[in-house]
Design a protein around this motif. Sequence first.
Motif, PDB file in Angstrom:
ATOM      1  N   VAL A 181       0.667  -1.238  -0.140  1.00 32.26           N
ATOM      2  CA  VAL A 181       0.086   0.084   0.140  1.00 32.26           C
ATOM      3  C   VAL A 181       0.951   1.363   0.020  1.00 32.26           C
ATOM      4  O   VAL A 181       0.603   2.246  -0.648  1.00 32.26           O
TER       5      VAL A 181
ATOM      6  N   GLY B 102       0.574   3.720  -3.047  1.00 32.12           N
ATOM      7  CA  GLY B 102       0.057   4.783  -2.893  1.00 32.12           C
ATOM      8  C   GLY B 102       0.875   6.233  -3.414  1.00 32.12           C
ATOM      9  O   GLY B 102       0.502   7.256  -4.079  1.00 32.12           O
TER      10      GLY B 102
ATOM     11  N   GLY C 122      -5.738   5.090   1.733  1.00 34.48           N
ATOM     12  CA  GLY C 122      -6.478   3.990   0.714  1.00 34.48           C
ATOM     13  C   GLY C 122      -6.373   2.568   1.044  1.00 34.48           C
ATOM     14  O   GLY C 122      -6.580   1.933   0.351  1.00 34.48           O
TER      15      GLY C 122
ATOM     16  N   PRO D 124     -10.344   0.717   1.198  1.00 36.76           N
ATOM     17  CA  PRO D 124     -10.783   0.099  -0.055  1.00 36.76           C
ATOM     18  C   PRO D 124      -9.877  -0.747  -0.566  1.00 36.76           C
ATOM     19  O   PRO D 124     -10.231  -1.936  -1.292  1.00 36.76           O
ATOM     20  N   SER D 125      -8.665  -0.856  -0.507  1.00 38.15           N
ATOM     21  CA  SER D 125      -7.658  -1.832  -1.118  1.00 38.15           C
ATOM     22  C   SER D 125      -7.883  -3.088  -0.547  1.00 38.15           C
ATOM     23  O   SER D 125      -7.760  -4.173  -1.088  1.00 38.15           O
TER      24      SER D 125
ATOM     25  N   THR E  63     -11.076  -4.676  -1.476  1.00 40.37           N
ATOM     26  CA  THR E  63     -11.100  -4.840  -3.219  1.00 40.37           C
ATOM     27  C   THR E  63     -10.311  -6.551  -2.898  1.00 40.37           C
ATOM     28  O   THR E  63     -10.534  -7.395  -3.805  1.00 40.37           O
TER      29      THR E  63
ATOM     30  N   THR F 162     -11.259   0.738  -7.307  1.00 44.52           N
ATOM     31  CA  THR F 162     -10.090   1.465  -7.618  1.00 44.52           C
ATOM     32  C   THR F 162     -10.155   2.860  -7.806  1.00 44.52           C
ATOM     33  O   THR F 162      -8.913   3.575  -7.290  1.00 44.52           O
TER      34      THR F 162
ATOM     35  N   THR G 140     -10.095   4.038  -4.120  1.00 47.65           N
ATOM     36  CA  THR G 140      -8.674   3.847  -3.405  1.00 47.65           C
ATOM     37  C   THR G 140      -7.691   5.283  -4.068  1.00 47.65           C
ATOM     38  O   THR G 140      -7.084   5.628  -3.285  1.00 47.65           O
ATOM     39  N   TYR G 141      -7.717   5.461  -5.244  1.00 47.64           N
ATOM     40  CA  TYR G 141      -7.030   6.322  -5.840  1.00 47.64           C
ATOM     41  C   TYR G 141      -7.303   7.997  -5.337  1.00 47.64           C
ATOM     42  O   TYR G 141      -6.587   8.482  -5.230  1.00 47.64           O
TER      43      TYR G 141
END
Length: 323
Positions: free
Chosen positions: A24, A28, A80, A83-84, A87, A135, A138-139
């Motif tokens: 991560v 990131g 993030g 959500p990572s 997912t 995605t 996350t972004y």
Amino acid sequence: MASFGLLELVVLFISLALSLAIVVPFSGVLVRYRANFNPKGLRLDEEGNTAPPTGPVVKSYFAMFQRVYRIEGWPGLYKGIMPSALTTLVVTLFVLLAFDPTKPRRHSKYAAPEAGILGTFFYSVLMLVVSLPATILTYRAVTTPVKLGYFDPMRALRVLLTPTERRRPWILYLTPGLMPAEILHVLVIILFLGPSRRWLLPALTEPNAGVGEISMTKLAFYTIVAIVCTAILTPLEVITTRLVIQRNHASAEYNSVQQEVDGDAEEYEQYGDEEDVIGLREEGDPYLGLADCAKRIIDEEGVMTLSRAWWLTLFGIWANAFV
């Protein structure tokens, strides 16, 4: 359908947690580096006046890593992660439950299960459709200066999505140029990298294959293919990053604060008192598609912006060839 015992699930969760803890921060920083908007010259503002270049000048991936740590610290490096994690967990369980675990299927950013060209394409598109909203979240979580709580999803959604996107979530798939860029990425993997790996490095497709069985000549040819694919995939990944963080509004000419009045203009605590980690393009002047995004990046920031962190793309292609 596969069945799993408690021990297998515990091992799965631990391995996923460890991989996320390592990956991560680096992913990131990569998102920030490619998202950073830094025009090379003067621009015109909405009133036609010249405006100075915006955004910090960050010339390398490692310089961005240092900048993130200096301004946001460890919490910023792990932006993030929620959500990572969700997912990764959902996709992993889907693959394990939907397919025979005794016949593992490779799926990653630079690899897809070997099921024929059409089968692999449809599988990859399905995974794209399933994972794209996560995605996007996350972004945007990585690039927002707002401090988001790990266990406050509703507040995070209010920050990361416009009211238009919350009312009509399917509009995320209609972000100009995003799906074409992602599908082109998939096609390069399926039509070039996959067949090249099977043809040039057949020993790697067999279980229990040894490295000594690899032909050095074919390995050199695969390296050339990987370099060519890197030259194609890296610009697509930079463009995708820009399009993913571009929020959708009911009217493109309004920015978020002007248009969205049902909570989008609330005040939130932010990282850094006076300095943002990255510069972001004005929402009132969005990219209009894949080609428009590429053209504007070249015109405003220079063609080398499209090659940001190309070596990480090449490393990802190489790493996936041997796993």
